[in-house]
Design a protein around this motif. Sequence first.
Motif, PDB file in Angstrom:
ATOM      1  N   GLY A 155       0.791  -1.225   0.000  1.00  0.00           N
ATOM      2  CA  GLY A 155       0.000   0.000   0.000  1.00  0.00           C
ATOM      3  C   GLY A 155       0.822   1.272   0.000  1.00  0.00           C
ATOM      4  O   GLY A 155       0.265   2.367   0.062  1.00  0.00           O
ATOM      5  N   ARG A 156       2.138   1.150  -0.061  1.00  0.00           N
ATOM      6  CA  ARG A 156       3.014   2.327  -0.079  1.00  0.00           C
ATOM      7  C   ARG A 156       3.089   2.860  -1.511  1.00  0.00           C
ATOM      8  O   ARG A 156       3.510   2.163  -2.416  1.00  0.00           O
ATOM      9  CB  ARG A 156       4.406   1.943   0.408  1.00  0.00           C
ATOM     10  CG  ARG A 156       5.235   3.149   0.777  1.00  0.00           C
ATOM     11  CD  ARG A 156       6.559   2.737   1.375  1.00  0.00           C
ATOM     12  NE  ARG A 156       7.577   3.265   0.476  1.00  0.00           N
ATOM     13  CZ  ARG A 156       8.531   2.573  -0.093  1.00  0.00           C
ATOM     14  NH1 ARG A 156       8.648   1.290   0.139  1.00  0.00           N
ATOM     15  NH2 ARG A 156       9.398   3.136  -0.878  1.00  0.00           N
ATOM     16  N   VAL A 157       2.673   4.094  -1.733  1.00  0.00           N
ATOM     17  CA  VAL A 157       2.640   4.669  -3.075  1.00  0.00           C
ATOM     18  C   VAL A 157       4.068   4.934  -3.554  1.00  0.00           C
ATOM     19  O   VAL A 157       4.826   5.664  -2.915  1.00  0.00           O
ATOM     20  CB  VAL A 157       1.801   5.963  -3.104  1.00  0.00           C
ATOM     21  CG1 VAL A 157       1.825   6.592  -4.490  1.00  0.00           C
ATOM     22  CG2 VAL A 157       0.365   5.672  -2.678  1.00  0.00           C
ATOM     23  N   LEU A 158       4.416   4.315  -4.673  1.00  0.00           N
ATOM     24  CA  LEU A 158       5.735   4.472  -5.276  1.00  0.00           C
ATOM     25  C   LEU A 158       5.644   5.392  -6.491  1.00  0.00           C
ATOM     26  O   LEU A 158       4.557   5.680  -6.987  1.00  0.00           O
ATOM     27  CB  LEU A 158       6.287   3.112  -5.708  1.00  0.00           C
ATOM     28  CG  LEU A 158       6.481   2.058  -4.627  1.00  0.00           C
ATOM     29  CD1 LEU A 158       7.054   0.782  -5.239  1.00  0.00           C
ATOM     30  CD2 LEU A 158       7.378   2.554  -3.508  1.00  0.00           C
ATOM     31  N   SER A 159       6.793   5.787  -6.982  1.00  0.00           N
ATOM     32  CA  SER A 159       6.841   6.608  -8.195  1.00  0.00           C
ATOM     33  C   SER A 159       6.475   5.753  -9.408  1.00  0.00           C
ATOM     34  O   SER A 159       6.557   4.516  -9.365  1.00  0.00           O
ATOM     35  CB  SER A 159       8.236   7.193  -8.381  1.00  0.00           C
ATOM     36  OG  SER A 159       9.149   6.162  -8.693  1.00  0.00           O
ATOM     37  N   ALA A 160       6.107   6.410 -10.502  1.00  0.00           N
ATOM     38  CA  ALA A 160       5.776   5.688 -11.735  1.00  0.00           C
ATOM     39  C   ALA A 160       6.932   4.803 -12.200  1.00  0.00           C
ATOM     40  O   ALA A 160       6.704   3.636 -12.552  1.00  0.00           O
ATOM     41  CB  ALA A 160       5.341   6.668 -12.820  1.00  0.00           C
ATOM     42  N   PRO A 161       8.190   5.295 -12.210  1.00  0.00           N
ATOM     43  CA  PRO A 161       9.284   4.403 -12.631  1.00  0.00           C
ATOM     44  C   PRO A 161       9.456   3.183 -11.719  1.00  0.00           C
ATOM     45  O   PRO A 161       9.717   2.078 -12.209  1.00  0.00           O
ATOM     46  CB  PRO A 161      10.521   5.298 -12.591  1.00  0.00           C
ATOM     47  CG  PRO A 161      10.002   6.691 -12.740  1.00  0.00           C
ATOM     48  CD  PRO A 161       8.664   6.678 -12.048  1.00  0.00           C
ATOM     49  N   GLN A 162       9.309   3.360 -10.419  1.00  0.00           N
ATOM     50  CA  GLN A 162       9.420   2.222  -9.505  1.00  0.00           C
ATOM     51  C   GLN A 162       8.313   1.198  -9.782  1.00  0.00           C
ATOM     52  O   GLN A 162       8.568  -0.008  -9.818  1.00  0.00           O
ATOM     53  CB  GLN A 162       9.330   2.694  -8.049  1.00  0.00           C
ATOM     54  CG  GLN A 162      10.537   3.487  -7.589  1.00  0.00           C
ATOM     55  CD  GLN A 162      10.302   4.118  -6.225  1.00  0.00           C
ATOM     56  OE1 GLN A 162       9.294   4.798  -6.001  1.00  0.00           O
ATOM     57  NE2 GLN A 162      11.244   3.894  -5.318  1.00  0.00           N
TER      58      GLN A 162
ATOM     59  N   GLU B 110      -2.355   5.541 -19.285  1.00  0.00           N
ATOM     60  CA  GLU B 110      -1.015   5.491 -18.708  1.00  0.00           C
ATOM     61  C   GLU B 110      -1.140   5.780 -17.213  1.00  0.00           C
ATOM     62  O   GLU B 110      -1.858   6.685 -16.812  1.00  0.00           O
ATOM     63  CB  GLU B 110      -0.107   6.542 -19.357  1.00  0.00           C
ATOM     64  CG  GLU B 110       0.367   6.175 -20.734  1.00  0.00           C
ATOM     65  CD  GLU B 110       1.327   4.993 -20.719  1.00  0.00           C
ATOM     66  OE1 GLU B 110       2.189   4.917 -19.833  1.00  0.00           O
ATOM     67  OE2 GLU B 110       1.182   4.128 -21.613  1.00  0.00           O
ATOM     68  N   ILE B 111      -0.417   5.030 -16.419  1.00  0.00           N
ATOM     69  CA  ILE B 111      -0.435   5.217 -14.966  1.00  0.00           C
ATOM     70  C   ILE B 111       0.674   6.203 -14.618  1.00  0.00           C
ATOM     71  O   ILE B 111       1.839   5.977 -14.944  1.00  0.00           O
ATOM     72  CB  ILE B 111      -0.218   3.883 -14.225  1.00  0.00           C
ATOM     73  CG1 ILE B 111      -1.234   2.838 -14.690  1.00  0.00           C
ATOM     74  CG2 ILE B 111      -0.267   4.084 -12.721  1.00  0.00           C
ATOM     75  CD1 ILE B 111      -2.663   3.132 -14.378  1.00  0.00           C
ATOM     76  N   GLN B 112       0.325   7.277 -13.923  1.00  0.00           N
ATOM     77  CA  GLN B 112       1.292   8.325 -13.601  1.00  0.00           C
ATOM     78  C   GLN B 112       1.983   8.140 -12.259  1.00  0.00           C
ATOM     79  O   GLN B 112       2.964   8.783 -11.972  1.00  0.00           O
ATOM     80  CB  GLN B 112       0.624   9.699 -13.655  1.00  0.00           C
ATOM     81  CG  GLN B 112       0.029  10.006 -15.018  1.00  0.00           C
ATOM     82  CD  GLN B 112       1.057   9.917 -16.133  1.00  0.00           C
ATOM     83  OE1 GLN B 112       2.159  10.390 -16.011  1.00  0.00           O
ATOM     84  NE2 GLN B 112       0.683   9.272 -17.228  1.00  0.00           N
ATOM     85  N   SER B 113       1.412   7.320 -11.386  1.00  0.00           N
ATOM     86  CA  SER B 113       2.084   7.076 -10.096  1.00  0.00           C
ATOM     87  C   SER B 113       1.850   5.669  -9.629  1.00  0.00           C
ATOM     88  O   SER B 113       1.113   4.939 -10.195  1.00  0.00           O
ATOM     89  CB  SER B 113       1.561   8.048  -9.039  1.00  0.00           C
ATOM     90  OG  SER B 113       0.184   7.875  -8.818  1.00  0.00           O
TER      91      SER B 113
END
Length: 143
Positions: free
Chosen positions: A39-46, A140-143
């Motif tokens: 549930g930890r929000v990561l960056s789009a690249p991660q 596209e998913i941004q985050s």
Amino acid sequence: MSTIDDHFWHSYQHTQFLLTQGFSPALSFAIITAHNPRGRVLSAPQNRLLDSQLQRHIIELKRPYRAIIGASYDRRHMEKSWAVPIEKPLAVALGRQFNQNAIYFVEGDQLQLVPCLLNYPELTMGAFSARVCLVSELPEIQS
């Protein structure tokens, strides 16, 4: 159970699924993501890196699979996922491997929320088809 776990479990129950093509109601499959472990929000690249790792695992299963987006109803939160026709125990194991709190499982058009890391009972949530939104292409998913 913690308040944060309760929050996640509740939010997972209010998900819609964006697809480019519908599924047969007779098909059984898991919906698994690698995005935002625990549930930890990561960056789009991660998240893209984790997603590509999950996709490689799915390819090794030698089963058909399809991209799907799990989204909140307001679409402020979206996660790329994979629909894969595998057995529920294997899907849960894959969810745990990618540190997911839960996965979804669809059987006979019935959507089930299945815990992986959270300590909640499996929950049947009604018709999967009622939560499907057909789109011309996946966003596209941004985050």
